[in-house]
Design an enzyme around this catalytic site. Structure first.
Site, short mmCIF file in Angstrom:
data_model
loop_
_atom_site.label_atom_id
_atom_site.label_comp_id
_atom_site.label_asym_id
_atom_site.label_seq_id
_atom_site.Cartn_x
_atom_site.Cartn_y
_atom_site.Cartn_z
CE LYS A 60 27.66 23.74 32.99
NZ LYS A 60 26.41 24.04 32.29
CD GLN A 104 25.20 26.85 30.15
OE1 GLN A 104 25.96 25.89 30.24
NE2 GLN A 104 24.51 27.30 31.20
CG ASP A 127 22.54 19.62 31.13
OD1 ASP A 127 23.20 19.43 32.16
OD2 ASP A 127 22.45 20.72 30.56
#
Ligand code: NAD
Length: 298
Positions: A60, A104, A127
Site C-alpha cells: 500500500k 491494518q 477503508d
C-alpha cells in the site's frame, strides 16, 4: 445434442485496470499539489508482526508513493494496549495534514476491533469501515466505501457497463467485502442475493447470477456447476495453497469454460483494492479541503 463448443471466458485484467486508474489518480494528485498546495496523505496503523499484514502494508505504501500520495506507517509492537492505539488515532484524527487513516486488520487479541474502528474520524476512514460510512452506503449517500467492493464494481463494469436489472449474487456477508458489495450492486439497480455459510444449495443460488462475486475465503468453493453460462465472475478470495501459490475461491479453469468473464487470482481484485484505497485517500483530501469529490468509478 449441440456440438457448439463454448468459447472460454474473457479474463478481466485487474492489473491493467488498476494501472489505468493510477494514471488518473496521479493526474489528480498533481493538480491538487500544483493548484491547491494540497499533498494527499495516508497514515497506516500496523500493530503486531503478522507477516501477511506487513506485506500488505508495504504494498500500500509503495502504491501510494507511486501516485504522489504521502504515506506514513505507524508500526506498533504486538503487546501495544488498546489505549495506546486510541491515543494514536486521536492524534491522526486531529492532524490536518493526514487525510486518510487505515488500521491494518487483524489486530492482536487484547484490542477490540470495533472500538478501534469507532475511533477513526469518518471523513478520514479510507477503508470505509466506520458505522457512519456503512450507514451512508446503505442510505444512498456519498461517503467513503470499502476499497475491495469498489474495485470489484469497477472490474464488473469494465465488461458489463449496464447493470440495471441484472441478478447479482454475492457469496459472503462480511462488513469488509460481502455486505458493502451487495449495497453497491443495489445502488446499480441489480437484483441482489447474498449467500453465506448458512445458506442452502450454494450452486443453485449462484447459478441465478448474471454476476457472481465470491468472497468466502474457501478455495475452490464455486465450481462450474454453480455458474450460469455467460455470467461475470469476480473472485475475491485469497487462499495460500500448501505449495505457497495463491488460489481464489473459484475453480478458475472449470468456471472459465462456462462464464462470460472472470477475474484471475492473483491479478484480479487485489490490485484494484489498492488502487481504490488511493482513490479514497484523494477523495478524502478533496472533501476535507471543501473541493468537489472526484469520481473515480468506471
Ligand atoms: P470473512 O471470513 O470475514 O467472511 C467470509 C464470508 O464467507 C462469511 O460471511 C461467510 O458467511 C461466508 N462463507 C464462508 N463459507 C461459506 C460457504 N461454504 N458458503 C457460502 N458462504 C460462505 O472474509 P472476508 O474478509 O470477507 O474475505 C473473504 C475472502 O476475500 C478471503 O479469502 C480474503 O482473504 C479475501 N479478500 C481479498 C481481498 C483482495 O484485495 N483481493 C480483500 C479482502 C478480502
Amino acid at each position: 445434442m449441440s456440438n457448439v463448443v463454448p468459447s472460454p471466458a474473457q479474463t478481466i485484467d485487474g492489473r491493467k485496470l488498476a494501472a489505468a486508474l493510477r494514471v488518473r489518480l496521479k493526474n489528480h494528485v498533481d493538480v491538487l499539489l500544483n493548484d491547491h498546495k494540497i499533498l494527499p496523505s495516508l497514515a497506516v496503523v500496523l500493530v503486531g508482526d503478522d507477516p501477511a499484514s506487513h506485506v500488505y502494508v508495504a504494498n500500500k505504501k509503495k502504491a501510494a508513493e507511486k501516485v504522489g500520495i504521502r504515506s506514513s506507517v505507524h508500526q506498533l509492537p504486538r503487546e501495544t494496549s488498546q489505549d495506546e492505539v486510541l491515543k494514536l488515532l486521536h492524534k491522526l484524527n486531529e492532524d490536518a495534514r493526514t487525510h486518510g487513516i487505515l488500521v491494518q486488520l487483524p489486530l492482536p487479541k487484547q484490542i477490540d476491533t470495533a472500538t478501534i474502528l469507532r475511533a477513526i474520524e469518518p471523513a478520514k476512514d479510507v477503508d470505509g469501515l466506520t458505522v457512519q460510512n456503512a450507514g451512508r452506503l446503505a442510505s444512498g449517500l456519498a461517503g467513503l466505501f470499502p476499497c475491495t467492493p469498489l474495485g470489484c464494481l469497477a472490474l464488473i463494469k469494465s465488461v458489463r457497463p449496464q447493470l440495471a436489472g441484472l441478478h447479482a449474487v454475492v457469496v459472503g456477508r462480511s462488513n469488509l467485502v460481502g455486505k458493502p458489495m451487495a449495497q453497491l450492486l443495489l445502488r446499480e439497480n441489480c437484483t441482489v442475493t447474498v449467500v453465506h455459510s448458512r445458506s442452502r444449495d450454494l450452486d443453485a443460488l449462484t447459478r441465478l447470477g448474471d454476476i457472481v462475486v465470491v468472497a468466502a475465503g474457501k478455495p475452490g468453493l464455486v465450481t462450474a456447476a454453480g455458474i450460469k453460462p455467460g455470467a461475470t465472475v469476480i473472485d475475491v478470495g485469497i487462499n495460500r495453497a500448501a505449495d505457497g501459490t495463491l488460489q481464489g475461491d473459484v475453480d478458475f479453469a472449470a468456471v472459465a469454460r462456462v462464464a462470460g468473464a472472470i477475474t484471475p487470482v492473483p491479478g484480479g481484485v487485489g490490485p484494484m483494492t489498492i488502487a481504490y484505497l488511493l482513490a479514497n485517500t484523494v477523495a478524502a483530501a478533496c472533501r476535507q479541503h471543501e473541493l468537489t469529490q472526484p469520481d473515480f468509478s468506471i
